[in-house]
Write a protein that holds these residues in place. Structure first.
Motif, mmCIF file in Angstrom:
data_model
loop_
_atom_site.group_PDB
_atom_site.id
_atom_site.type_symbol
_atom_site.label_atom_id
_atom_site.label_comp_id
_atom_site.label_asym_id
_atom_site.label_seq_id
_atom_site.Cartn_x
_atom_site.Cartn_y
_atom_site.Cartn_z
ATOM 1 N N GLU A 96 0.817 -1.206 -0.024
ATOM 2 C CA GLU A 96 -0.037 -0.061 -0.070
ATOM 3 C C GLU A 96 0.814 1.216 -0.073
ATOM 4 O OE1 GLU A 96 -2.488 -0.547 3.250
ATOM 5 O OE2 GLU A 96 -4.060 -1.628 1.948
ATOM 6 N N GLU A 97 2.065 1.381 0.888
ATOM 7 C CA GLU A 97 2.884 2.209 0.703
ATOM 8 C C GLU A 97 3.513 2.518 -0.736
ATOM 9 O OE1 GLU A 97 6.070 1.910 3.922
ATOM 10 O OE2 GLU A 97 4.176 1.901 5.371
ATOM 11 N N GLU A 98 3.870 1.487 -1.101
ATOM 12 C CA GLU A 98 4.477 1.556 -2.653
ATOM 13 C C GLU A 98 3.655 1.944 -3.670
ATOM 14 O OE1 GLU A 98 6.605 -1.670 -5.714
ATOM 15 O OE2 GLU A 98 5.939 -2.305 -3.696
ATOM 16 N N ASN A 99 2.131 1.736 -3.497
ATOM 17 C CA ASN A 99 1.282 2.044 -4.447
ATOM 18 C C ASN A 99 0.944 3.413 -4.225
ATOM 19 O OD1 ASN A 99 -0.818 1.965 -6.164
ATOM 20 N ND2 ASN A 99 -2.526 1.202 -4.647
ATOM 21 N N ARG A 100 1.073 4.055 -2.734
ATOM 22 C CA ARG A 100 0.919 5.517 -2.506
ATOM 23 C C ARG A 100 1.900 6.186 -3.283
ATOM 24 N NH1 ARG A 100 -1.240 4.095 2.325
ATOM 25 N NH2 ARG A 100 0.755 3.971 3.268
ATOM 26 N N GLU A 101 3.254 5.689 -3.142
ATOM 27 C CA GLU A 101 4.399 6.586 -3.917
ATOM 28 C C GLU A 101 4.118 6.464 -5.438
ATOM 29 O OE1 GLU A 101 9.230 5.775 -4.136
ATOM 30 O OE2 GLU A 101 7.946 4.676 -2.389
ATOM 31 N N LYS A 103 1.531 6.690 -6.998
ATOM 32 C CA LYS A 103 0.376 7.422 -7.641
ATOM 33 C C LYS A 103 1.039 8.710 -7.592
ATOM 34 C CE LYS A 103 -3.428 4.658 -6.269
ATOM 35 N NZ LYS A 103 -4.777 4.623 -5.382
ATOM 36 N N LEU A 104 1.827 9.028 -6.511
ATOM 37 C CA LEU A 104 2.387 10.150 -6.302
ATOM 38 C C LEU A 104 3.333 10.628 -7.527
ATOM 39 C CD1 LEU A 104 2.969 12.872 -4.788
ATOM 40 C CD2 LEU A 104 4.709 11.742 -3.557
ATOM 41 N N ARG A 105 4.359 9.605 -7.972
ATOM 42 C CA ARG A 105 5.048 9.653 -9.133
ATOM 43 C C ARG A 105 4.601 9.854 -10.195
ATOM 44 N NH1 ARG A 105 10.124 5.499 -8.431
ATOM 45 N NH2 ARG A 105 10.839 6.320 -6.581
ATOM 46 N N LEU A 106 3.214 9.280 -10.510
ATOM 47 C CA LEU A 106 2.474 9.412 -11.880
ATOM 48 C C LEU A 106 1.913 10.636 -12.025
ATOM 49 C CD1 LEU A 106 1.086 7.847 -14.269
ATOM 50 C CD2 LEU A 106 -0.709 7.469 -12.697
ATOM 51 N N GLU A 107 1.348 11.477 -10.593
ATOM 52 C CA GLU A 107 0.813 12.680 -10.672
ATOM 53 C C GLU A 107 1.879 13.612 -11.126
ATOM 54 O OE1 GLU A 107 -0.937 13.800 -7.118
ATOM 55 O OE2 GLU A 107 -2.071 12.160 -7.055
ATOM 56 N N ILE A 108 3.140 13.618 -10.773
ATOM 57 C CA ILE A 108 4.201 14.388 -10.850
ATOM 58 C C ILE A 108 4.692 14.356 -12.446
ATOM 59 C CG2 ILE A 108 6.640 14.801 -10.633
ATOM 60 C CD1 ILE A 108 6.234 13.870 -7.625
#
Length: 155
Positions: A96-101, A103-108
């Motif tokens: 779940e932590e990796e998934n959040r990271e 998602k953040l990279r994808l937004e950037i």
């Protein structure tokens, strides 16, 4: 009619005798020997021998044990099962932590793509404006430039 009544009365008597010989409601039948009749089944021995439990119903399937509590089947496991579940929970948390990271990279990356696209459209507009100004100021150079470039599709 008396002949029929006489036959009827004899049948009644005969049936009563036969039925009374076989079954008498006043006498209790003698118990036959069955598989459990020779055992001494007291209160405590019947619970132990017949494995009667006073708790909730339990079902064992292979290495899994299920107990019916509060309208649901609850799964029980040993120490190995609990350690496995704890390991899976830890792995789930990491994923779940990796998934959040990610998602953040994808937004950037999407923000960077939008910024680059806007910059590219701005440059294209500037190039278009420079071309129009050059055509307006030096129309003779545009003819020479068009001849070097090749035949024009617009004209």
């Amino acid at each position: 009619m008396s002949l029929l009544q006489d036959v009827w009365n004899r049948l009644k008597v005969q049936c009563r005798k036969q039925l009374c010989d076989v079954w008498n409601p006043n006498m209790t039948p003698v118990c036959r020997n069955t598989a459990l009749s020779h055992c001494n089944l007291g209160f405590h021995s019947s619970i132990c021998d017949l494995a009667l439990q006073s708790g909730p119903p339990t079902l064992k399937l292979g290495s899994h044990t299920l107990t019916f509590r509060h309208g649901q089947w609850v799964r029980h496991g040993g120490a190995r099962e609990n350690a496995r579940l704890q390991g899976l929970r830890w792995r789930l948390q990491k994923l779940e932590e990796e998934n959040r990271e990610l998602k953040l990279r994808l937004e950037i990356l999407i923000d960077m793509l939008v910024d680059t696209t806007v910059h590219m459209h701005t440059l294209e507009r500037e190039v278009g404006q420079i071309e129009r100004v050059r055509q307006f100021r030096h129309p003779e150079k545009n003819v020479l430039y068009a001849k070097r470039k090749g035949p024009s599709t617009s004209g």
